[in-house]
Structures are given as structure tokens and as C-alpha cells.
Design an enzyme around this catalytic site. Structure first.
Site, short mmCIF file in Angstrom:
data_model
loop_
_atom_site.label_atom_id
_atom_site.label_comp_id
_atom_site.label_asym_id
_atom_site.label_seq_id
_atom_site.Cartn_x
_atom_site.Cartn_y
_atom_site.Cartn_z
N ASN A 5 0.86 -1.18 0.00
CA ASN A 5 0.00 0.00 0.00
C ASN A 5 0.90 1.24 0.00
O ASN A 5 1.54 1.53 1.01
CB ASN A 5 -0.89 -0.04 1.26
N LYS A 7 0.03 4.24 -0.09
CA LYS A 7 -0.62 5.39 0.54
C LYS A 7 -0.49 6.62 -0.37
O LYS A 7 -0.51 6.49 -1.58
CB LYS A 7 -0.04 5.65 1.94
N GLU A 81 -6.66 4.22 8.05
CA GLU A 81 -6.51 5.66 7.80
C GLU A 81 -7.78 6.24 7.19
O GLU A 81 -8.13 7.40 7.44
CB GLU A 81 -5.27 5.91 6.91
N GLU A 149 -5.12 -5.45 10.62
CA GLU A 149 -4.14 -4.39 10.80
C GLU A 149 -4.42 -3.68 12.12
O GLU A 149 -5.23 -2.73 12.17
CB GLU A 149 -4.24 -3.38 9.65
C1 PEP Z 1 -0.59 -0.15 5.87
O1 PEP Z 1 -0.57 0.97 5.37
O2 PEP Z 1 -1.52 -0.91 5.61
C2 PEP Z 1 0.50 -0.54 6.77
C3 PEP Z 1 0.44 -1.71 7.34
O3 PEP Z 1 1.54 0.36 6.94
P1 PEP Z 1 2.99 0.05 7.61
O4 PEP Z 1 3.50 -1.22 7.00
O5 PEP Z 1 3.82 1.23 7.23
O6 PEP Z 1 2.78 -0.09 9.08
#
Ligand code: PEP
Length: 223
Positions: A5, A7, A81, A149
Site C-alpha cells: 500500500n 498510501k 486511515e 491491521e
Molecule cells: C498499511 O498501510 O496498511 C501498513 C500496514 O503500513 P505500515 O507497514 O507502514 O505499518
């Protein structure tokens, strides 16, 4: 499945990433403006969100038919998010997932508890509400993957222990029959231990997916 991801970051050059992956299984979810370049490079490309209507007056949204026309294969829905900063609710997440699956996209639907919820022993209650909303709308569908998550582990450098992840994944699978990815500060040096747990079916990776070497290392660990 190892899904990156990106983002709201530009991310790596799609052609350089494709060459470095050298046929390894992967998913990338870039910002919308980079979807076409990722598809054209031959990357397995998902969007970071998708609306439930196919078109209409929904400023800032994008629909499943639009994504499919571009060659996009799936979409993430319900990322924490989106839930935290953009008012996404269990109802809207379920609507997005249901419509995307019906249109022919694959879906990664995200769930996870906050630190306060974990500390007050509410992890299972929160997961049950989030997973049941998705399950009630979609059932267990061949193109539906969930991502556990924990909100406190995203972008913080804190990772759930493999035992915590395994416990949460097993609980999620008891509610809905679907593969479950782990997400939250996954890096090449902790991936193997997490991915070796029986209920961990892959990873959703944020920060570490922006670097070609670390994303390739993760995809190799996943394969
Ligand atoms: C995410 O954006 O889904 C995520 C798990 O971010 P990170 O790996 O940076 O914690």
C-alpha cells in the site's frame, strides 16, 4: 499474498519494480494517478479505495467499472486511515466491498483494533463487529481477502507479536472463511516469523513497500 500500500506517496518506478520482482507474486496499491503506469508495467495493481456506485455525483471517489476499465484488478477497502481520518464506517466499508466484488474486482478489506481497545480487552468485540459487517454484505467470496491491521502497529514501527497476530487471525477466520493478511510495520526482518504462522496468509505492507529492495525481499519471503 504480499500487497504493498503506497498510501499518498509516489512510490517506486513501476518498470524498475516489475523488473526487480522478476515474476514474484505481488500486489501494489499506488495512488490513483499511478494506477495506469503500474498496470502498463505489468504489475498486479489494486486501488486504495473504491465507491459502491458505478458513477454519479460523488466528488473525489472512483468506481469499480472505472478501475476495471483501466486494468486494475482489485481494491483495498476500510483501511484504518480511511476509518480514522475520512469517516469510513463499517457500513460504508461493507458497501464498498460488496459492490467491488459484484463488479468483478478482488477486495482486501481491512479490520483492526486501536491500542485503547486492546488494552481494555475489546479486541475481539471490535473485530467481530468489523468482520461481521463485511461478512453480512459479502459472505465468503473467492475474491475477498481480509487484512488484520492493528491500528497501533500501522506506521509506528510496533509490530504485533506473531502470537498476537495468530490469535487475531484465527479469531477472524472463525467469523468469516477468508484468507487473512497481517499488516502493521511488516519489514523484511520480521516477515518470515509472521508469515510462518498457520493463520497468517500474507501481508499488507505500507512503508516497506516504497523501497524496491525491501518489497522484493518481502515478496520473496511470501513465496
Ligand atoms: C498499511 O498501510 O496498511 C501498513 C500496514 O503500513 P505500515 O507497514 O507502514 O505499518
Amino acid at each position: 499474498m504480499i500487497a504493498g500500500n503506497w498510501k499518498m506517496f509516489d512510490g517506486p518506478d513501476p518498470i524498475a519494480l516489475r523488473d526487480a520482482l522478476d515474476g514474484l507474486d505481488h500486489v501494489v496499491a499506488p495512488p490513483y494517478v499511478h494506477l495506469r503506469a503500474c498496470v502498463q508495467a505489468g504489475l498486479t495493481t489494486y486501488a486504495q479505495n473504491v465507491h459502491w456506485e458505478s458513477e454519479g455525483a460523488f466528488t473525489g471517489e472512483i468506481s469499480a467499472p472505472m478501475l476495471l476499465a483501466l486494468g486494475v484488478e482489485g481494491a483495498i477497502v476500510g483501511h484504518s486511515e480511511r476509518r480514522q481520518y475520512f469517516g469510513e464506517t463499517d457500513t460504508t466499508v461493507a458497501r464498498r466491498a460488496e459492490a467491488a466484488l459484484a463488479a468483478g474486482l478482488a477486495v482486501i478489506a481491512c479490520v483492526g483494533e486501536s491500542w485503547e481497545e486492546r488494552e481494555s480487552n475489546d479486541t475481539e468485540t471490535v473485530l467481530r463487529i468489523q468482520v461481521e459487517a463485511i461478512g453480512d454484505a459479502c459472505g465468503s467470496h473467492g475474491r475477498l481477502v481480509l487484512a488484520y491491521e492493528p491500528v497501533w502497529a500501522i506506521g509506528t514501527g510496533k509490530t504485533a507479536t506473531p502470537e498476537m497476530a495468530e490469535e487475531a487471525h484465527a479469531f477472524i477466520k472463525s467469523l468469516l472463511d477468508a484468507p487473512v493478511l497481517y499488516g502493521g510495520s511488516v519489514k523484511p526482518d520480521n516477515a518470515q516469523e509472521l508469515l510462518s504462522r498457520p493463520s497468517v496468509d500474507g501481508a499488507l505492507v505500507g512503508g516497506a513497500s516504497l523501497d524496491i529492495d525491501s518489497f522484493v525481499a518481502l515478496c520473496r519471503a511470501g513465496s
